[in-house]
Write an enzyme that holds these catalytic residues in place. Structure first.
Site, short mmCIF file in Angstrom:
data_model
loop_
_atom_site.label_atom_id
_atom_site.label_comp_id
_atom_site.label_asym_id
_atom_site.label_seq_id
_atom_site.Cartn_x
_atom_site.Cartn_y
_atom_site.Cartn_z
CG HIS A 47 -1.96 -1.02 1.23
ND1 HIS A 47 -3.07 -0.93 2.04
CD2 HIS A 47 -2.11 -2.17 0.53
CE1 HIS A 47 -3.85 -1.96 1.84
NE2 HIS A 47 -3.28 -2.74 0.93
CD GLU A 49 -1.81 4.16 3.34
OE1 GLU A 49 -1.54 3.47 2.34
OE2 GLU A 49 -2.96 4.28 3.79
CB CYS A 77 -6.51 -0.43 5.28
SG CYS A 77 -4.80 -1.04 5.13
CB CYS A 80 -1.91 1.54 6.19
SG CYS A 80 -1.56 0.74 4.60
#
Length: 143
Positions: A47, A49, A77, A80
């Site tokens: 992801h 992040e 999410c 993360c």
């Protein structure tokens, strides 16, 4: 947020969901950046992040990002949010809310849970419409 949005736009070319993230230190210096790379690298943990955190910790040669600010186009999410807490980022700024998987207020609030070990300042809704539009257009194109 301009840089995070530009990164999100680039993710589309690889078939990834358009999410971008940057990390700046307390002096405002860019020390990490990333876009979603899940599809590009066949990595479910890639992801934006996480990619940005990996870049920033590599740059600093330190697993702790105390005093740093993460700017991301979409609400993190749970995975993360956990990584943000574990890296000890001090400030989180995000654009669009994620009503399906958000873990900073939408579905869960991992970061601001009173039992959390580290306190992170959160600012939400920065350029929300612009960030949300990237996602809406992307998913409309997928249907």
């Amino acid at each position: 947020m301009d840089k995070a949005i530009a990164l999100a736009e680039k993710a589309i070319a690889t078939g990834d969901v358009p999410v971008g993230a940057i990390i700046v230190n307390c002096d405002g210096e860019l020390i990490g950046s990333g876009a979603n790379e899940r599809e590009a690298n066949n990595d479910p943990t890639a992801h934006a992040e996480i990619v940005a955190i990996r870049n920033a910790t590599s740059y600093l040669q330190n697993s702790r990002l105390d005093g740093c600010t993460l700017v991301v186009t979409l609400e993190p999410c749970a995975m993360c949010a956990g990584a943000i807490a574990q890296s000890r980022i001090s400030n989180l700024i995000f654009g669009a809310w994620d009503e399906k998987a958000g873990a900073v207020g939408s579905i869960w609030d991992v970061i601001r849970d009173p039992r959390a070990l580290y306190k992170i300042n959160v600012t939400s809704g920065i350029r929300e419409k612009e960030c949300a539009k990237l996602l809406t257009q992307f998913f409309e194109g997928q249907r």
